[in-house]
Design an enzyme around this catalytic site. Structure first.
Site, PDB file in Angstrom:
ATOM      1  N   GLU A   1       0.827  -1.213   0.000  1.00 12.20           N
ATOM      2  CA  GLU A   1       0.000   0.000   0.000  1.00 12.20           C
ATOM      3  C   GLU A   1       0.866   1.270   0.000  1.00 12.20           C
ATOM      4  O   GLU A   1       0.756   2.110   0.892  1.00 12.20           O
ATOM      5  CB  GLU A   1      -0.964  -0.016   1.181  1.00 12.20           C
ATOM      6  CG  GLU A   1      -1.900  -1.225   1.134  1.00 12.20           C
ATOM      7  CD  GLU A   1      -2.923  -1.271   2.253  1.00 12.20           C
ATOM      8  OE1 GLU A   1      -2.642  -0.747   3.342  1.00 12.20           O
ATOM      9  OE2 GLU A   1      -4.008  -1.826   2.017  1.00 12.20           O
TER      10      GLU A   1
ATOM     11  N   ASP B   1      -8.075  -9.047   4.290  1.00 11.06           N
ATOM     12  CA  ASP B   1      -7.769  -7.928   5.174  1.00 11.06           C
ATOM     13  C   ASP B   1      -8.822  -7.789   6.277  1.00 11.06           C
ATOM     14  O   ASP B   1      -9.659  -6.895   6.206  1.00 11.06           O
ATOM     15  CB  ASP B   1      -7.703  -6.647   4.335  1.00 11.06           C
ATOM     16  CG  ASP B   1      -7.295  -5.437   5.158  1.00 11.06           C
ATOM     17  OD1 ASP B   1      -6.858  -5.628   6.300  1.00 11.06           O
ATOM     18  OD2 ASP B   1      -7.432  -4.307   4.656  1.00 11.06           O
TER      19      ASP B   1
ATOM     20  N   GLU C   1     -12.199  -2.362  12.450  1.00 13.14           N
ATOM     21  CA  GLU C   1     -12.265  -1.656  11.162  1.00 13.14           C
ATOM     22  C   GLU C   1     -13.429  -2.117  10.293  1.00 13.14           C
ATOM     23  O   GLU C   1     -14.214  -1.302   9.812  1.00 13.14           O
ATOM     24  CB  GLU C   1     -10.938  -1.847  10.417  1.00 13.14           C
ATOM     25  CG  GLU C   1     -10.937  -1.187   9.057  1.00 13.14           C
ATOM     26  CD  GLU C   1      -9.589  -1.316   8.335  1.00 13.14           C
ATOM     27  OE1 GLU C   1      -8.647  -1.869   8.923  1.00 13.14           O
ATOM     28  OE2 GLU C   1      -9.508  -0.841   7.196  1.00 13.14           O
TER      29      GLU C   1
HETATM   30  C1  GCU Z   1      -5.937  -2.110   5.969  1.00 11.16           C
HETATM   31  C2  GCU Z   1      -6.305  -0.788   6.590  1.00 11.16           C
HETATM   32  C3  GCU Z   1      -5.160   0.182   6.534  1.00 11.16           C
HETATM   33  C4  GCU Z   1      -3.904  -0.465   7.113  1.00 11.16           C
HETATM   34  C5  GCU Z   1      -3.620  -1.769   6.412  1.00 11.16           C
HETATM   35  C6  GCU Z   1      -2.477  -2.536   7.041  1.00 11.16           C
HETATM   36  O1  GCU Z   1      -5.814  -1.978   4.584  1.00 11.16           O
HETATM   37  O2  GCU Z   1      -7.422  -0.256   5.942  1.00 11.16           O
HETATM   38  O3  GCU Z   1      -5.533   1.308   7.258  1.00 11.16           O
HETATM   39  O4  GCU Z   1      -2.834   0.376   6.984  1.00 11.16           O
HETATM   40  O5  GCU Z   1      -4.744  -2.595   6.486  1.00 11.16           O
HETATM   41  O6  GCU Z   1      -2.757  -3.470   7.782  1.00 11.16           O
HETATM   42  O7  GCU Z   1      -1.333  -2.243   6.789  1.00 11.16           O
END
Ligand code: GCU
Length: 594
Positions: A219, A298, A326
């Site tokens: 990400e 996730d 979440e």
């Molecule tokens: C999910 C979450 C993010 C977080 C990511 C992670 O995608 O929405 O906010 O950073 O997990 O676990 O790294």
């Protein structure tokens, strides 16, 4: 020993109890303890940290009205971690209980008393490692392991140490670039040297630091892929710098292509971690621990376990759970997690990793977790990390009794609310393991196609006939990442667990489930019933008015009201979505919006 004695005397005074307690050190033991009783006294026997755990266990047993006697117990997992996703500006990524109680204004700025209470809170349930900052290391958090912030970080480590808690820091993989090296390439000798020097400095301040946590190539975070290196190569310089100090490197496996083209039906996101890591079996240093989310996606409401847990037998692994809700109600909707963990444990059996971690659900709200009843998840997590095989009902009973006192009728109501909460949430949320029907970004509330045409690799691929991605041997083949027996079970629609049906299979709306219902009718029934059950949770709570401290009563009632309206929204949106695609009306003629 000193700490155990001090905690015991404060605790017993607060409980208004006066028990004659002896504390005995057991040489060579560390975290284990036992509690013995005679007519004259109670003895806690334990290792260095064990006596403290024994002291808390004794206080809990006395407070709950149970006999103190406890046979020798040792933790199943040596590292029982809590991962904070706290940013240095005081915000918390995916935090639903206020702001950070560690950070403010880009500094470690806190109320010392609260940190001490926090240490007690964690140690009392056996948590022994805390990762203090967000895995997305936003500036200036990268500098936490530098001279700029180490004096501040050391103070927190010092406050938590007496509770048997060690710090862990999430680090920025690209930090050497910030430091003018121009690269973070793991094979560069300058980069390796830089990490060595940096880590030595950290250990001068915090000699018992547990280690580092890294989110790399995930990400938009930097990582070794930027230099065409794999993750074993990428982990090396950090692991080797930590090793002489006894530190470990937690390396997250939450890696996938988040810029996928939705038109690409071949790439299947849940397959990514297994594909990336299994070729690297045997190549990670022995102080690297791969930290793997419980499911391959996730933290969705319902996912199978990640197949990576069954692979890479010689590589250290940690399971990562998410206490912060979440995708599971954001501490507005009630969601008690231990039944999920019990299922994971059952499926994994001896493949359950030795190390365990959970994303924290704590913040600076006065009640710590926003929703008062969400405290039960932290409590149960500690017990789960220690024992592994814990009955969710027993954890719920313990927590309820310790929190609300001995009133049996009140406790029965709360325990049954907790135990039913996951299925209720799931029944009005995403059906049959389908995942990702949430609003993009904030992840609360329904949006069935919110992620359908995006880059995140999370597609439902609904049309007028069918829904779901075929992950069987005739589809993407994801199923083949599981051991043979499990793969065979998941591969056949007849033997696949119903709750995971649409995770693994693409099915027609009129497919008949073993219950005799069609798929679409099951979705309608589940959503109507889920919304009704959410109302029943509220009614059950309202019966407790007057029996629960007013503040807690109001906190939970207000959240349950929001849950009821959330559940109705989910029911209507999801039912309408299925109706619009399938054109099949509800057999019972209930209201579905055309
Ligand atoms: C999910 C979450 C993010 C977080 C990511 C992670 O995608 O929405 O906010 O950073 O997990 O676990 O790294």
């Amino acid at each position: 020993m000193e700490m155990a004695r001090a905690e015991l005397s404060t605790g017993l005074a607060a409980l208004d109890m006066d028990a004659p307690v002896l504390i005995q050190a057991v040489p060579d033991a560390d975290e284990g303890y036992e509690i013995l009783t005679t007519n004259e006294n109670i003895t806690i026997r334990g290792g260095k940290r064990g006596v403290l755990y024994g002291a808390y266990a004794l206080m809990m047993r006395l407070a709950a009205g149970f006999s103190p006697e406890t046979p020798w117990t040792e933790p199943a997992c040596p590292l029982r971690m809590l991962n904070h996703w706290d940013n240095m500006d005081g915000s918390i990524e995916r935090g639903y209980a206020g702001g950070s109680f560690f950070f403010r204004d880009h500094h470690l700025k806190y109320d010392e008393q609260r940190i001490l209470q926090y240490g007690r809170l964690l140690a009392s349930v056996g948590i022994n490692v805390v990762s203090i900052n967000n895995v997305n290391v936003h500036s200036p958090a990268g500098l936490l392991i530098t001279q700029t912030y180490l004096p501040e970080l050391k103070q927190v480590a010092d406050l938590l140490r007496p509770f048997g808690i060690r710090l862990l820091v999430a680090v920025d993989y690209a930090l050497p670039v910030t430091y003018g090296l121009g690269t973070a390439d793991p094979v560069s000798p300058q980069v390796q040297e830089w990490w060595k020097r940096q880590v030595s400095l950290v250990y001068q301040y915090i000699p018992d630091l547990c280690g580092f946590l890294v989110k790399a190539d995930s990400e938009f975070r930097p990582g070794p892929h930027m230099y065409q290196r794999n993750h074993a190569e990428g982990a090396q310089p950090l692991a080797r710098a930590l090793k002489p100090h006894g530190g470990v490197l937690l390396w997250r496996c939450f890696v996938y292509n988040c810029k996928q083209d939705w038109r690409d039906a071949k790439t299947d996101r849940p397959m990514a971690p297994y594909e990336i890591y299994t070729p690297l079996e045997g190549q990670f240093d022995d102080n690297v621990i791969l930290q793997i989310k419980n499911g391959p996606y996730d933290f969705q409401v319902r996912e199978p376990v990640s197949p990576l847990f069954f692979a890479m037998p010689t590589t250290n692994k940690a399971i990562e759970l998410q206490l912060t809700q979440e995708y599971t109600g954001q501490q507005i909707d009630l969601f008690y997690m231990p039944p999920q963990w019990q299922e994971i444990q059952k499926t994994l059996g001896e493949n359950m990793p030795k190390y365990i971690s959970a994303v924290s659900n704590l913040g600076d709200d006065p009640n710590w977790t926003g929703h008062d009843l969400a405290q039960a998840n932290l409590f149960a997590y500690g017990l789960f990390a220690w024992h592994r095989n814990v009955d969710p009902a027993v954890c719920a009973q313990w927590w309820t009794r310790l929190t609300f006192g001995p009133d049996a009728s009140c406790n029965q109501t709360i325990v049954s609310m907790l135990l039913s909460s996951r299925e209720i949430y799931e029944s009005y949320n995403t059906p049959l393991g389908l995942c990702w029907m949430v609003n993009p970004n904030n992840h609360y509330g329904p949006s069935p196609e919110g992620y359908e045409y995006s880059g995140w690799g999370t597609y439902l691929r609904a049309n007028r006939d069918a829904i779901g991605v075929d992950r069987t041997t005739s589809g993407t083949g994801f199923i083949l990442q599981y051991p043979e027996k499990l793969a065979a079970q998941y591969n056949r629609v007849e033997t696949c667990p119903e709750q995971l049906l649409l995770f693994f299979h693409r099915l027609r709306y009129n497919y008949r489930l073993p219950s005799g219902k069609t798929l679409v009718q099951h979705v309608y029934d589940s959503h109507f019933s889920g919304a009704e059950q959410a109302k029943a949770l509220l009614c059950a709570w309202q019966m407790l008015k007057g029996k629960i401290p007013q503040e807690t009563y109001t906190n939970v009632e207000e959240r349950l009201m929001r849950q009821v309206s959330n559940a109705c929204e989910w029911r209507d949106v999801i039912n309408t979505y299925f109706f619009r695609y399938s054109g099949i009306p509800d057999e019972h003629g209930r209201v579905i919006y055309p």
